[in-house]
Write an enzyme that holds these catalytic residues in place. Structure first.
Site, mmCIF file in Angstrom:
data_model
loop_
_atom_site.group_PDB
_atom_site.id
_atom_site.type_symbol
_atom_site.label_atom_id
_atom_site.label_comp_id
_atom_site.label_asym_id
_atom_site.label_seq_id
_atom_site.Cartn_x
_atom_site.Cartn_y
_atom_site.Cartn_z
ATOM 1 N N ASP A 37 79.064 70.984 83.813
ATOM 2 C CA ASP A 37 79.758 69.938 84.560
ATOM 3 C C ASP A 37 79.947 70.320 86.030
ATOM 4 O OD1 ASP A 37 81.024 67.531 84.863
ATOM 5 O OD2 ASP A 37 82.676 67.950 83.516
ATOM 6 N N CYS A 87 80.325 61.609 86.475
ATOM 7 C CA CYS A 87 79.920 62.151 85.175
ATOM 8 C C CYS A 87 79.675 61.085 84.116
ATOM 9 C CB CYS A 87 80.937 63.177 84.682
ATOM 10 S SG CYS A 87 82.636 62.618 84.600
ATOM 11 N N HIS A 99 80.445 61.588 78.096
ATOM 12 C CA HIS A 99 81.574 61.670 79.026
ATOM 13 C C HIS A 99 82.714 62.518 78.471
ATOM 14 C CE1 HIS A 99 84.751 60.883 81.761
ATOM 15 N NE2 HIS A 99 85.343 59.979 81.020
ATOM 16 N N ASP A 131 75.432 67.020 85.601
ATOM 17 C CA ASP A 131 75.568 65.566 85.697
ATOM 18 C C ASP A 131 75.634 65.046 87.126
ATOM 19 O OD1 ASP A 131 78.022 66.813 86.003
ATOM 20 O OD2 ASP A 131 79.065 65.587 84.519
ATOM 21 N N HIS A 132 75.785 65.911 88.109
ATOM 22 C CA HIS A 132 75.772 65.538 89.527
ATOM 23 C C HIS A 132 76.004 66.777 90.359
ATOM 24 C CE1 HIS A 132 80.018 65.842 88.770
ATOM 25 N NE2 HIS A 132 79.944 64.819 87.929
#
Length: 499
Positions: free
Chosen positions: A40, A80, A140, A326-327
């Site tokens: 994450d 996310c 999520h 996720d980013h």
């Protein structure tokens, strides 16, 4: 004589069936396993990609040496919830209308024509003979009910948390909006006392135990790390690897946002996040970067435990490993500490594949999409393609360098706000038609918006053609109440303003 002939034929039939069955079992046993690792809020500071000053990530380096690293991979949403929904469905946010946070069990629902009958990535493997397992943050929260044959669940939140917050109150510095849009866990400091108190440590223990089991079919094993998501808390020993006097801060330009369209400014309005100016004035900027690097080193250690277990298992030579985030995460770039943007540092994140038949130690700098994971894993596992996937497999790029020159990545943030990244440029178009354009050959920090520069007219027109043709309304189960712009946009486009 007749009896002996009959006995011979029966015996022949028996051994033929046995051999046929053995061949099927052997074919099943040779299917590659999949180890699916999500981290994450991981940006590209790690050693194999940006190799940020003082970063210590030997196990990320180790995994990169085992396979192929995409140094320019981009998420389909810089948040996310929608990013993970896109990866797991194989569909773009603009197709599904999942632009915000959506409960795991609501991603696939009757009211959403795009997702109501979609097959999630782990489910596709199960349908093709795999035993599926997962723990931690994969969707999520964790995963929709019954997606995995075996679920380890997820510890709630992003703890552990100290009794009192160490630095940040979580509400932000904007007096007019303080507390109105929620509170974040954006905090940093040394806590708890040791690694065994970290939820990720227990997730890795669970994963290692599964890697030591025997299976009668190939497995799909998902591991979702909570760090480096805020709060940036890990034990002191990880901070000690990054002395404060050795910390450098990312590039920053104080008036960077002066040429940004109004919608871009609204999207970047994050009243609950620390601003870069606050971090400079308070002397906390280097401490935040130090804490992020400490979290990277901690996650790297836990990754090493997983790689050790895999290499010492019977599955070492027949397992595909994919590691992704996720980013990205901004650490002061563009004025704040957050993901939440269509700029490079928010959309770019690590993507590494390793496994049988893949090159070792290879790096690819072409822009690619996280959406490609679904079809890529299917091809690597020799499974039939899933015709609902909107992404394209990266196997031919990894093995034959095909498609590198034509590669691009598309990111969507809210309805009808998109960024297109090609090998040299980034183009952003907002819902009202306003634009940004950056030439990465001369402006890698994206400080100067060249959208109005006639020099780039042809490039901009070509990149516009890559924008999605479908821009679905917000899915009714998808929300992002932390951000003022998205609260207003969903109400406006879905006709909810007067409800």
């Amino acid at each position: 004589m007749k009896y002996r002939k009959l006995l011979f034929l029966v015996s022949l039939a028996f051994f033929s069936c046995k051999n046929e069955k053995t061949e099927v079992v052997n074919e099943e046993a040779t299917k590659p396993n999949v180890l699916f690792i999500a981290i994450d809020d991981l940006n590209n500071m790690i050693g194999p990609i940006d190799n940020f000053i003082n970063v210590k990530t030997p196990n990320f380096d180790r995994l990169a040496d085992m396979g192929v690293t995409f140094t320019n991979a981009h998420v389909q949403a810089p948040l996310c919830g929608p990013s993970r929904a896109s990866i797991m469905t194989g569909l773009r946010p603009s197709t599904t209308g999942i632009y915000g946070m959506t409960p795991d069990n609501s991603i696939r629902r009757p009211g959403n024509d795009a997702t109501k009958d979609i097959t999630f990535l782990p489910e596709y493997f199960e349908q093709n003979g795999y035993y599926t397992m997962g723990i931690g943050k994969l969707f999520h929260i964790h995963a929709p009910d019954s997606v995995f044959n075996e679920s380890g669940g997820r510890v709630k939140g992003f703890g552990p948390y100290p009794k009192e917050r160490i630095v940040w109150d979580g509400f932000g510095t904007s007096k007019s909006k303080k507390g109105k849009y929620g509170r974040t866990s954006t905090d940093w400091g040394a806590f708890p006392e040791n690694d065994t108190l970290m939820p990720d440590h227990h997730s890795v223990d669970w994963t290692i135990e599964r890697l030591n089991r025997k299976y009668d079919k190939p497995f799909f094993l998902g591991l979702g790390f909570l760090r480096v998501h805020v709060p940036l808390y890990v034990p002191q020993k990880w901070f000690d690897l990054h002395p404060l006097d050795s910390i450098k801060t990312p590039p920053y330009l104080a008036d960077d946002l002066k040429d940004i369209p109004n919608v871009g400014l609204q999207i970047n309005d994050l009243p609950m996040m620390p601003s870069t100016e606050w971090a400079i004035e308070s002397g906390e900027w280097k401490k935040i970067v130090q804490a992020y690097l400490a979290c990277l080193s901690y996650v790297d250690y836990e990754l090493g435990r997983v790689l050790d277990a895999l290499e010492n298992s019977e599955y070492a030579d027949n397992t595909i490993v994919v590691l992704w985030s996720d980013h990205g995460y901004r650490l002061g770039e563009k004025g704040t500490f957050a993901k939440h943007a269509l700029w490079e540092t928010a959309t770019k994140a690590p993507l590494i594949f390793a496994g049988p038949q893949l090159p070792k130690g290879k790096k690819i700098d072409a822009p690619v999409e996280m959406l490609t994971m679904y079809p890529t894993l299917l091809e690597l596992a020799n499974l039939p393609a899933y015709n609902r996937n909107e992404g394209k497999s990266l196997v031919s790029m990894m093995t034959q360098d095909k498609g590198i020159k034509e590669a691009y990545a598309l990111t969507t943030y809210g309805m009808n706000n998109h960024a297109v990244r090609t090998n040299e440029y980034r183009y952003i178009q907002y819902e009202d038609g306003t634009e940004e354009f950056y030439d990465h050959n001369i402006d890698p920090n994206e400080w100067h918006n060249e959208a109005a520069n006639p020099k780039y007219k042809a490039q901009i027109e070509n990149m516009k053609k890559l924008l999605p043709k479908v821009n679905s309304k917000w899915d009714e189960s998808s929300n992002y109440t932390f951000q003022p712009y998205f609260v207003e946009q969903k109400a406006r486009v879905n006709g909810e303003e007067n409800k």
